[in-house]
Design a protein around this motif. Structure first.
Motif, PDB file in Angstrom:
ATOM      1  N   ASN A  41     -21.372  63.459 -59.984  1.00  0.00           N
ATOM      2  CA  ASN A  41     -21.365  61.995 -59.901  1.00  0.00           C
ATOM      3  C   ASN A  41     -20.968  61.357 -61.233  1.00  0.00           C
ATOM      4  OD1 ASN A  41     -22.219  62.090 -57.222  1.00  0.00           O
ATOM      5  ND2 ASN A  41     -24.366  62.154 -57.824  1.00  0.00           N
ATOM      6  N   GLY A  42     -20.010  61.955 -61.912  1.00  0.00           N
ATOM      7  CA  GLY A  42     -19.490  61.417 -63.159  1.00  0.00           C
ATOM      8  C   GLY A  42     -20.296  61.767 -64.395  1.00  0.00           C
ATOM      9  N   ALA A  43     -21.419  62.468 -64.236  1.00  0.00           N
ATOM     10  CA  ALA A  43     -22.259  62.826 -65.380  1.00  0.00           C
ATOM     11  C   ALA A  43     -22.284  64.345 -65.543  1.00  0.00           C
ATOM     12  CB  ALA A  43     -23.677  62.308 -65.173  1.00  0.00           C
ATOM     13  N   PRO A  44     -22.232  64.842 -66.793  1.00  0.00           N
ATOM     14  CA  PRO A  44     -22.290  66.293 -66.981  1.00  0.00           C
ATOM     15  C   PRO A  44     -23.684  66.839 -66.698  1.00  0.00           C
ATOM     16  CG  PRO A  44     -22.167  65.183 -69.096  1.00  0.00           C
ATOM     17  CD  PRO A  44     -22.021  64.128 -68.050  1.00  0.00           C
ATOM     18  N   GLN A  45     -23.719  67.995 -66.074  1.00  0.00           N
ATOM     19  CA  GLN A  45     -24.987  68.636 -65.723  1.00  0.00           C
ATOM     20  C   GLN A  45     -24.778  70.147 -65.755  1.00  0.00           C
ATOM     21  OE1 GLN A  45     -26.368  67.428 -61.893  1.00  0.00           O
ATOM     22  NE2 GLN A  45     -28.099  68.839 -61.884  1.00  0.00           N
ATOM     23  N   ARG A  46     -25.777  70.900 -66.219  1.00  0.00           N
ATOM     24  CA  ARG A  46     -25.682  72.354 -66.242  1.00  0.00           C
ATOM     25  C   ARG A  46     -26.055  72.915 -64.876  1.00  0.00           C
ATOM     26  NH1 ARG A  46     -24.262  74.805 -70.683  1.00  0.00           N
ATOM     27  NH2 ARG A  46     -24.651  73.854 -72.691  1.00  0.00           N
ATOM     28  N   MET A  47     -25.181  73.792 -64.365  1.00  0.00           N
ATOM     29  CA  MET A  47     -25.426  74.411 -63.068  1.00  0.00           C
ATOM     30  C   MET A  47     -25.055  75.883 -63.145  1.00  0.00           C
ATOM     31  SD  MET A  47     -23.906  71.635 -60.376  1.00  0.00           S
ATOM     32  CE  MET A  47     -24.477  72.498 -58.947  1.00  0.00           C
ATOM     33  N   THR A  48     -25.689  76.684 -62.293  1.00  0.00           N
ATOM     34  CA  THR A  48     -25.324  78.087 -62.137  1.00  0.00           C
ATOM     35  C   THR A  48     -24.325  78.161 -60.989  1.00  0.00           C
ATOM     36  OG1 THR A  48     -27.518  78.739 -62.863  1.00  0.00           O
ATOM     37  CG2 THR A  48     -26.193  80.403 -61.764  1.00  0.00           C
ATOM     38  N   VAL A  49     -23.081  78.549 -61.307  1.00  0.00           N
ATOM     39  CA  VAL A  49     -21.984  78.530 -60.341  1.00  0.00           C
ATOM     40  C   VAL A  49     -21.322  79.897 -60.328  1.00  0.00           C
ATOM     41  CG1 VAL A  49     -19.811  77.390 -59.733  1.00  0.00           C
ATOM     42  CG2 VAL A  49     -21.613  76.079 -60.828  1.00  0.00           C
ATOM     43  N   CYS A  50     -20.977  80.398 -59.141  1.00  0.00           N
ATOM     44  CA  CYS A  50     -20.282  81.678 -59.061  1.00  0.00           C
ATOM     45  C   CYS A  50     -18.811  81.472 -59.444  1.00  0.00           C
ATOM     46  CB  CYS A  50     -20.406  82.300 -57.678  1.00  0.00           C
ATOM     47  SG  CYS A  50     -19.543  81.449 -56.361  1.00  0.00           S
ATOM     48  N   THR A  51     -18.186  82.555 -59.889  1.00  0.00           N
ATOM     49  CA  THR A  51     -16.811  82.466 -60.359  1.00  0.00           C
ATOM     50  C   THR A  51     -15.847  82.176 -59.220  1.00  0.00           C
ATOM     51  OG1 THR A  51     -16.673  84.861 -60.206  1.00  0.00           O
ATOM     52  CG2 THR A  51     -17.192  83.937 -62.355  1.00  0.00           C
ATOM     53  N   ARG A  52     -16.210  82.491 -57.997  1.00  0.00           N
ATOM     54  CA  ARG A  52     -15.355  82.164 -56.851  1.00  0.00           C
ATOM     55  C   ARG A  52     -15.257  80.650 -56.674  1.00  0.00           C
ATOM     56  NH1 ARG A  52     -13.444  85.080 -52.333  1.00  0.00           N
ATOM     57  NH2 ARG A  52     -13.562  86.764 -53.849  1.00  0.00           N
ATOM     58  N   CYS A  53     -16.371  79.929 -56.835  1.00  0.00           N
ATOM     59  CA  CYS A  53     -16.347  78.469 -56.729  1.00  0.00           C
ATOM     60  C   CYS A  53     -15.603  77.838 -57.903  1.00  0.00           C
ATOM     61  CB  CYS A  53     -17.768  77.925 -56.661  1.00  0.00           C
ATOM     62  SG  CYS A  53     -18.617  78.293 -55.128  1.00  0.00           S
ATOM     63  N   MET A  54     -15.740  78.431 -59.096  1.00  0.00           N
ATOM     64  CA  MET A  54     -15.015  77.909 -60.251  1.00  0.00           C
ATOM     65  C   MET A  54     -13.518  78.078 -60.061  1.00  0.00           C
ATOM     66  SD  MET A  54     -17.521  79.444 -63.183  1.00  0.00           S
ATOM     67  CE  MET A  54     -16.261  79.446 -64.412  1.00  0.00           C
ATOM     68  N   ARG A  55     -13.089  79.229 -59.548  1.00  0.00           N
ATOM     69  CA  ARG A  55     -11.666  79.522 -59.394  1.00  0.00           C
ATOM     70  C   ARG A  55     -11.039  78.701 -58.267  1.00  0.00           C
ATOM     71  NH1 ARG A  55     -10.117  85.540 -57.900  1.00  0.00           N
ATOM     72  NH2 ARG A  55     -10.723  84.768 -55.862  1.00  0.00           N
ATOM     73  N   SER A  56     -11.793  78.462 -57.192  1.00  0.00           N
ATOM     74  CA  SER A  56     -11.234  77.742 -56.048  1.00  0.00           C
ATOM     75  C   SER A  56     -11.255  76.230 -56.235  1.00  0.00           C
ATOM     76  CB  SER A  56     -11.989  78.115 -54.774  1.00  0.00           C
ATOM     77  OG  SER A  56     -13.331  77.698 -54.859  1.00  0.00           O
ATOM     78  N   GLY A  57     -11.851  75.746 -57.310  1.00  0.00           N
ATOM     79  CA  GLY A  57     -11.840  74.312 -57.594  1.00  0.00           C
ATOM     80  C   GLY A  57     -12.910  73.522 -56.882  1.00  0.00           C
ATOM     81  N   LYS A  58     -13.993  74.156 -56.483  1.00  0.00           N
ATOM     82  CA  LYS A  58     -15.083  73.445 -55.808  1.00  0.00           C
ATOM     83  C   LYS A  58     -15.929  72.632 -56.777  1.00  0.00           C
ATOM     84  CE  LYS A  58     -15.607  76.535 -51.890  1.00  0.00           C
ATOM     85  NZ  LYS A  58     -16.530  77.407 -51.141  1.00  0.00           N
TER      86      LYS A  58
END
Length: 63
Positions: A41-58
């Motif tokens: 929502n426009g604000a930076p936040q730390r999250m645990t994200v899998c590399t598949r979601c990072m690569r696919s642009g989610k």
């Protein structure tokens, strides 16, 4: 939780190691998760994200 994606809810799965003699022992598979800064929502936040979601642009990285 360390090995859990907060975007796609991918987590640890369980199964068996099967040797050549077909003996079975329990093992786990964990997704490749990274703790990164994400725009939520426009604000930076730390999250645990899998590399598949990072690569696919989610998710959108916060710089």
């Amino acid at each position: 939780m360390g090995k859990f994606c907060e975007v796609c809810h991918k987590g640890i799965s369980h199964g068996n190691n099967v040797s050549h003699s077909h003996r079975k022992t329990r093992r786990t598979w964990a997704p490749n998760t990274q703790r990164i800064r994400v725009l939520v929502n426009g604000a930076p936040q730390r999250m645990t994200v899998c590399t598949r979601c990072m690569r696919s642009g989610k998710v959108e990285r916060a710089i």
